[in-house]
Design an enzyme around this catalytic site. Sequence first.
Site, PDB file in Angstrom:
ATOM      1  N   SER A 117      43.342  41.268  65.090  1.00  0.00           N
ATOM      2  CA  SER A 117      42.471  42.111  65.913  1.00  0.00           C
ATOM      3  C   SER A 117      41.068  42.295  65.364  1.00  0.00           C
ATOM      4  O   SER A 117      40.165  42.680  66.111  1.00  0.00           O
ATOM      5  CB  SER A 117      43.118  43.482  66.117  1.00  0.00           C
ATOM      6  N   LYS A 120      37.340  44.981  70.166  1.00  0.00           N
ATOM      7  CA  LYS A 120      36.805  46.208  70.757  1.00  0.00           C
ATOM      8  C   LYS A 120      35.659  45.950  71.724  1.00  0.00           C
ATOM      9  O   LYS A 120      35.396  46.761  72.624  1.00  0.00           O
ATOM     10  CB  LYS A 120      36.343  47.155  69.649  1.00  0.00           C
TER      11      LYS A 120
END
Length: 537
Positions: free
Chosen positions: A339, A86
């Site tokens: 992720s 992110k």
Amino acid sequence: MAPHDHGTTAATAAEPLAPRPAPTSLPTTDREPRMTAQDYLRAVLRAPVYEAAVKTPLEPMERLSQRLGNVVLAKREDRQPVHSFKLRGAYNRMRQLSEAESEAGVVTASAGNHAQGVALSGARLGIRAVIVMPVTTPSIKVEAVKGFGGHVVLRGGTFDEAKTHAQWLAAEQDMTYVPPFDDPLVIAGQGTVGLELVQDDARLDRVFVPVGGGGLAAGISVLIKQLIPEIQVIGVEPEESACLAAAQEAGRPVDLDHVSLFAEGVAVARIGDEPFRVLQTCLDDVVTVNSDEISAAVKDIFDDTRAVAEPAGGLGLAGLKKYVRTHHLRGERLAHILSGANLNFGSLRYIAERAELGEQREGLFAVEIPERPGSFLEFCRVLGGRMVTEFNYRYAEPDRASVFVGVELHTASERGEIVSALERAGYRVMDLSEDESAKTHLRYMIGGRPPADLDERVASFEFPEAPGALVHFLSTLGSRWNISLFHYRSFGMDTGRVLAGFAGAGADPGFTDHLDAVGYPWADASDSPAYQFFMGA
């Protein structure tokens, strides 16, 4: 975009899909800006993300590769400073603010990885970053955001309420709202993951990307399709949060009625408009997986890399394994995006319990055995030397006992073999390996039946892990029915699971409306085979 694959039948999906060609254009909408695929390619190449982010390694998973008969590679986005991809999108968006916008500051709403990405980006760029988080956010996440320099505002009981307040702050104080995925510059920042993939291994056959709001999948797929369109990009969603699959079916983004918070990093009720526009052209396929399959993938990642992924971080690998199985892939080079690794430690208990089920290495069964000395020994002999992993029992009747038993498996087909062997030996048996009530509640509750028919209805709930949640539940229900069964179990996440029985509610027409008024997601569990076997009157 290709139809999504629920993995229900391997026969209809035995052959891999042909690769999608490089898009010459993207679908247009009424929304600005309408970036083309070439625009996105330039934006990714120009993204200054490495001022804050790092280039992460693409690591082989040797044990899993040998097991699956394919080369499996993990893109280690958990190695970012915020332990998540992110940071790339947040920094790219904030780095390109005007001087006036930078002076005014930014605001976002998030209880997870995006919040930390915005906070660290603000600290690196000298921009005041306000992060609105729900009041129910665990303190470990609040402190992590503060540690990266974010100014935390706790507001609202849900993410939607926090987002509404963040957008109000943006308008009221002339701040820039930084969305977690629905923004071209955020998408371009995430696209640098795809650029690194093709730089490190241009011979990849497929890349499996977790999908929440769609920003990461859009960025990776539009970049790869511009450079090496032969590489397939496949999105992976949790079955209970499949907002992309729902949008595909409707032809436009739609709101899901409910999302599971197990993989909270992708627990998004509606895919972003801009990501969906990109994915319509650039994504090759979508696969959905359940929580057990995600848990098994988290275990695989730990076994091969010693990294402890969050559930959303294991989502791509869960999809990869399912795709290999349903499409009979052999000898390919397959990458998945690990992720993130911002895991609540308490969640590990749930993941560990469900991983063996997700890998189909354990079967759960309800078995009725005679109530006499030596019955357990006879039962184990029928299992043919298989290891018993769990055995729950309590005396209930003079002549028979209902037991909940876990059995170690070597192949998925053994579940059927075990049922057949027990039935031939005269046992009444039921396979509960796919029964959610059994896996979440009943395995901890085995203890007998009520002495009489209570005209009982049973419901499962998701409770917020917040002070006052139980009091609110009981106060809303009032005293209309007596609670005849109750089991609550916390899994270290933002929600806990409750199974409750209500005496006298069996034929009450107001039962459904009354539970709707509680305001918590719920489902009728009265027909659960596990409940009927062990606890029904």
